[in-house]
Design a protein around this motif. Structure first.
Motif, PDB file in Angstrom:
ATOM      1  N   MET A   1      11.759   5.881  -1.528  1.00 13.10           N
ATOM      2  CA  MET A   1      11.126   4.587  -1.488  1.00 13.10           C
ATOM      3  C   MET A   1      12.190   3.484  -1.514  1.00 13.10           C
ATOM      4  O   MET A   1      12.034   2.495  -0.822  1.00 13.10           O
ATOM      5  N   ILE A  10       9.140  -1.279   3.554  1.00 13.02           N
ATOM      6  CA  ILE A  10       8.159  -1.399   2.482  1.00 13.02           C
ATOM      7  C   ILE A  10       7.680  -2.844   2.449  1.00 13.02           C
ATOM      8  O   ILE A  10       8.484  -3.771   2.402  1.00 13.02           O
ATOM      9  N   LEU A  14       9.135  -3.516  -4.512  1.00 11.70           N
ATOM     10  CA  LEU A  14       9.246  -2.131  -4.953  1.00 11.70           C
ATOM     11  C   LEU A  14       9.548  -2.174  -6.437  1.00 11.70           C
ATOM     12  O   LEU A  14      10.498  -2.818  -6.866  1.00 11.70           O
ATOM     13  N   GLN A  59       0.650   3.377   2.589  1.00 12.38           N
ATOM     14  CA  GLN A  59       0.119   2.131   2.042  1.00 12.38           C
ATOM     15  C   GLN A  59       1.246   1.144   1.785  1.00 12.38           C
ATOM     16  O   GLN A  59       1.151  -0.032   2.125  1.00 12.38           O
ATOM     17  N   HIS A  60       2.329   1.624   1.173  1.00 10.91           N
ATOM     18  CA  HIS A  60       3.475   0.754   0.901  1.00 10.91           C
ATOM     19  C   HIS A  60       4.115   0.239   2.186  1.00 10.91           C
ATOM     20  O   HIS A  60       4.708  -0.829   2.204  1.00 10.91           O
ATOM     21  N   SER A  66      -2.763   4.276   6.684  1.00 15.68           N
ATOM     22  CA  SER A  66      -2.914   4.158   5.226  1.00 15.68           C
ATOM     23  C   SER A  66      -4.391   4.092   4.848  1.00 15.68           C
ATOM     24  O   SER A  66      -5.257   3.882   5.706  1.00 15.68           O
ATOM     25  N   PRO A  74       0.757  -3.123  -1.057  1.00 14.06           N
ATOM     26  CA  PRO A  74       1.045  -1.854  -1.697  1.00 14.06           C
ATOM     27  C   PRO A  74      -0.013  -1.328  -2.655  1.00 14.06           C
ATOM     28  O   PRO A  74       0.052  -0.208  -3.070  1.00 14.06           O
TER      29      PRO A  74
END
Length: 79
Positions: A1, A10, A14, A59-60, A66, A74
């Motif tokens: 990630m 992303i 995060l 999703q992120h 997603s 997210p």
């Protein structure tokens, strides 16, 4: 990630998962019909509740594949 975030893949921020042990424990205590409203640092609780890692990543990344079809950030929502 972290690697995906650094590549700007992303969407949004995060956040580290390290303070999530209380959320994982809480998720195990819930019944099958109980709901969760995930926010940041809830990836462990999502996994306990049966979300697939692929759904979390897409999703992120705000992908069409997603759970919200790329229309949300997210936070994953369960129907």
């Amino acid at each position: 990630m972290v690697r995906l975030f650094r590549q700007n893949k992303i969407v949004g921020g995060l956040y580290p998962v390290w303070p999530g042990s209380d959320l994982v424990g809480t998720a195990y205590a819930l019944g099958p019909g109980d709901w969760i409203a995930p926010m940041i640092r809830n990836i462990g609780a999502l996994l306990v509740r049966g979300f697939k890692p692929r759904d979390i990543l897409t999703q992120h990344m705000a992908r069409y594949t997603s759970p919200t079809l790329g229309k949300d950030g997210p936070a994953i929502s369960a129907n």
